[in-house]
Design a protein around this motif. Structure first.
Motif, PDB file in Angstrom:
ATOM      1  N   GLU B  71     -13.197  74.456  40.335  1.00 46.07           N
ATOM      2  CA  GLU B  71     -12.991  74.263  41.757  1.00 46.07           C
ATOM      3  C   GLU B  71     -13.844  75.248  42.551  1.00 46.07           C
ATOM      4  OE1 GLU B  71      -8.968  74.362  44.034  1.00 46.07           O
ATOM      5  OE2 GLU B  71      -8.616  74.535  41.873  1.00 46.07           O
ATOM      6  N   ASP B 105     -11.065  80.135  53.135  1.00 44.88           N
ATOM      7  CA  ASP B 105     -10.238  79.524  52.087  1.00 44.88           C
ATOM      8  C   ASP B 105      -8.926  80.310  51.933  1.00 44.88           C
ATOM      9  OD1 ASP B 105      -9.064  78.724  49.738  1.00 44.88           O
ATOM     10  OD2 ASP B 105     -10.870  78.918  48.510  1.00 44.88           O
ATOM     11  N   LYS B 107      -6.556  80.045  49.824  1.00 45.39           N
ATOM     12  CA  LYS B 107      -6.212  80.432  48.443  1.00 45.39           C
ATOM     13  C   LYS B 107      -6.946  81.707  48.038  1.00 45.39           C
ATOM     14  CE  LYS B 107      -5.486  75.807  46.539  1.00 45.39           C
ATOM     15  NZ  LYS B 107      -6.077  74.871  45.562  1.00 45.39           N
ATOM     16  N   GLN B 142       3.092  74.815  58.503  1.00 43.03           N
ATOM     17  CA  GLN B 142       2.517  74.083  57.377  1.00 43.03           C
ATOM     18  C   GLN B 142       1.187  73.468  57.786  1.00 43.03           C
ATOM     19  OE1 GLN B 142       5.367  71.802  55.070  1.00 43.03           O
ATOM     20  NE2 GLN B 142       3.835  70.227  54.680  1.00 43.03           N
ATOM     21  N   GLN B 143       0.210  73.479  56.869  1.00 44.30           N
ATOM     22  CA  GLN B 143      -1.093  72.864  57.152  1.00 44.30           C
ATOM     23  C   GLN B 143      -0.943  71.352  57.282  1.00 44.30           C
ATOM     24  OE1 GLN B 143      -3.986  73.990  54.189  1.00 44.30           O
ATOM     25  NE2 GLN B 143      -3.618  76.177  54.480  1.00 44.30           N
ATOM     26  N   ASN B 145      -2.614  68.691  56.116  1.00 44.71           N
ATOM     27  CA  ASN B 145      -2.703  67.756  54.991  1.00 44.71           C
ATOM     28  C   ASN B 145      -2.288  68.371  53.661  1.00 44.71           C
ATOM     29  OD1 ASN B 145      -3.778  65.669  56.619  1.00 44.71           O
ATOM     30  ND2 ASN B 145      -5.706  66.813  56.644  1.00 44.71           N
ATOM     31  N   SER B 146      -1.422  69.354  53.717  1.00 45.47           N
ATOM     32  CA  SER B 146      -1.067  70.058  52.494  1.00 45.47           C
ATOM     33  C   SER B 146       0.306  70.687  52.680  1.00 45.47           C
ATOM     34  CB  SER B 146      -2.142  71.120  52.215  1.00 45.47           C
ATOM     35  OG  SER B 146      -1.577  72.293  51.709  1.00 45.47           O
ATOM     36  N   THR B 147       0.942  71.056  51.593  1.00 41.28           N
ATOM     37  CA  THR B 147       2.227  71.750  51.724  1.00 41.28           C
ATOM     38  C   THR B 147       2.022  73.244  51.918  1.00 41.28           C
ATOM     39  OG1 THR B 147       2.358  72.036  49.344  1.00 41.28           O
ATOM     40  CG2 THR B 147       3.445  70.096  50.254  1.00 41.28           C
ATOM     41  N   ARG B 148       0.749  73.693  51.861  1.00 45.49           N
ATOM     42  CA  ARG B 148       0.487  75.117  52.027  1.00 45.49           C
ATOM     43  C   ARG B 148       0.632  75.531  53.480  1.00 45.49           C
ATOM     44  NH1 ARG B 148      -1.840  77.424  47.756  1.00 45.49           N
ATOM     45  NH2 ARG B 148      -2.901  78.984  49.003  1.00 45.49           N
TER      46      ARG B 148
END
Lengths: 214, 275
Positions: B71, B105, B107, B142-143, B145-148
């Motif tokens: 990734e 990013d 992450k 929450q973002q 398009n994501s659960t992050r």
């Protein structure tokens, strides 16, 4: 009118349990009966892949004590999950018939949780009913397995080895050679090394202090 | 000694330190770099080349190496994690990790925040607080398009606790997250406040979470009590509906990180019963 015994009724309820929660409740009820005829059914529950029910079954089997051992030893050896729970039950019961399974588990099981239960169990087998020579032989085997496991890669297993060595040593006469061997194992675990966390060292030191001649 | 716990993405033959350094140094194959970085952290390499190579890997962003199975930013993330594990030898990498905390990013920001916490980098307090300052409804939203979450709140909060500087500006940033909608974030905030202030009310909040209906929340609260080493929680830890393995880890934290009452002997007796 035929009277169904409460145990039989609870066994039937367990066998008809249709959900994980129902199985858990039925297992708890059956485990609380303190009736030896429940043992084979509780052993069956160990293989159902339901951790909550398995914990209840293990507790029930331990409270049945020696009456549960035969059923535990008849377990399918290929069902890994069930075997792991059976090791915990046998460790808790302390019946010497569990010796081979506990030795095998401590030496070769892949799960640290199973090895740690086996290590504790090997320290607390009830040997009183055996002849002296046989007691000696069993203790030697437990001791050798525990000493080998002082080098286990997981801290929690080494912690359990300290607990096992302490309880094994408690049952020995002050001049037994095994007592010194057990102490040596505890000394190894009490020493500060890169791989031995403080909690293991402190548990081993506590064991050594309790084994000091009064 | 090789233990099989964290599974490398490119599992293969055991490798040597020299081989791990070689894999990280080359730049043809990013999956090899990924594994090399992981290895150096996992084995806590003391080699003088390890930290400089990891710093270099941390700057290696978005290789876009399609087909390598890695990734984007994966090498940089693993480098950040490894630098955290090499604390305190990785002090030299703190400025690089601070830069990384500003990356787009999330992450990667998460990995950098954890490493800064492990390095106890007080230089990072300002930047960590800035990331969290907009509070649970902005940084903690929450973002799309994501659960992050928008910010890696759990890692940012915990880093402030691990750094351990008890200042009003830090407390002011952390406290609003006690009202976050996710219980795991509330747990992280309480853990940080407990580490910073030692006040019992935060320990009691974590003990309440041990009774949460969801197992992942109970697990998080167990680990947070263990990290903070809050000894008065020992009985509640032992009674939590969760795996004994996690309770034992939490109690180990109480023995090793905590002090005061109850003493070691009571804690160790409690652990013995969970084996």
């Amino acid at each position: 009118m035929s009277q169904v015994s409460p145990v039989a009724a609870r066994i039937a309820a367990l066998q008809q349990a249709g959900s994980a929660l129902a199985l858990l409740q039925a297992t708890q009820e059956l485990a609380s009966c303190a009736d030896a005829s429940a043992a084979p059914v509780l052993v069956e529950v160990l293989g159902f892949n339901n951790p909550g029910a398995a914990v209840a079954a293990v507790n029930g089997l331990i409270s049945l004590g020696t009456a549960a051992v035969e059923a535990l030893l008849q377990l399918d050896p290929d069902n890994y999950g069930a075997r792991a729970w059976a090791v915990r039950a046998l460790a808790g019961i302390g019946d010497v018939r569990g010796l081979e399974l506990l030795l095998d588990a401590l030496g070769s099981d892949v799960a640290a949780s199973v090895r740690r239960a086996a290590a504790k169990g090997l320290g607390q087998l009830q040997l009183g009913a055996l002849a002296e020579a046989e007691q000696h032989q069993v203790r030697q085997r437990c001791l050798a397995a525990l000493l080998a496991a002082t080098a286990d890669g997981e801290w929690v297993v080494r912690y359990a080895v300290a607990v096992g060595l302490e309880s094994l040593a408690e049952g020995l006469s002050p001049d037994a050679t095994e007592l010194q061997q057990a102490r040596n194992g505890l000394v190894t675990l009490s020493e500060a090394t890169e791989d031995t966390p403080p909690v293991v060292q402190r548990r081993a030191k506590l064991a050594l202090s309790r084994l000091e001649p009064q | 000694m090789a233990e099989a716990d964290a599974r490398p993405p490119q599992a293969g033959e055991p490798i040597s330190e020299q081989e791990a350094l070689r894999r990280l140094r080359q730049s043809e194959d990013s999956s090899q770099q990924y594994y090399g970085a992981w290895w150096l952290g996992r084995m806590r390499s003391q080699h003088p080349e390890a930290v400089p190579l990891l710093q270099q890997a941390l700057r290696q962003r978005r290789p876009r190496d399609s087909g390598a199975g890695v990734e984007e930013n994966a090498v940089a993330r693993n480098a950040a994690r490894a630098l955290g594990k090499l604390a305190p030898a990785a002090q030299a990498a703190i400025p690089d990790l601070l830069d990384t905390l500003q990356d787009a990013d999330d992450k990667l920001r998460e990995a950098a925040a954890r490493a800064l916490g492990e390095l106890a980098a007080s230089e990072a307090i300002e930047a960590l607080c800035q990331r969290l300052a907009s509070g649970p409804t902005v940084a903690g939203a929450q973002q799309a398009n994501s659960t992050r979450l928008v910010e890696p709140c759990e890692a940012l909060l915990k880093a402030l606790g691990d750094i351990g500087v008890n200042e009003p500006r830090v407390l002011a940033v952390v406290k609003p997250f006690l009202a976050h909608e996710r219980p795991v974030i509330r747990s992280a905030a309480a853990r940080t406040l407990l580490q910073l202030s030692g006040e019992a009310c935060w320990g009691e909040l974590l003990v309440d979470l041990l009774d949460h209906p969801q197992l992942p929340v109970r697990r998080a609260a167990l680990m947070d009590l263990g990290t903070a080493g809050w000894r008065p929680g020992f009985k509640a830890i032992a009674a939590t509906r969760a795996e004994n393995s996690l309770k034992l880890m939490a109690l180990r934290g109480l023995v090793e990180q905590g002090n005061g009452d109850p003493g070691d002997e009571a804690l160790l007796a409690c652990m013995d019963l969970l084996l």
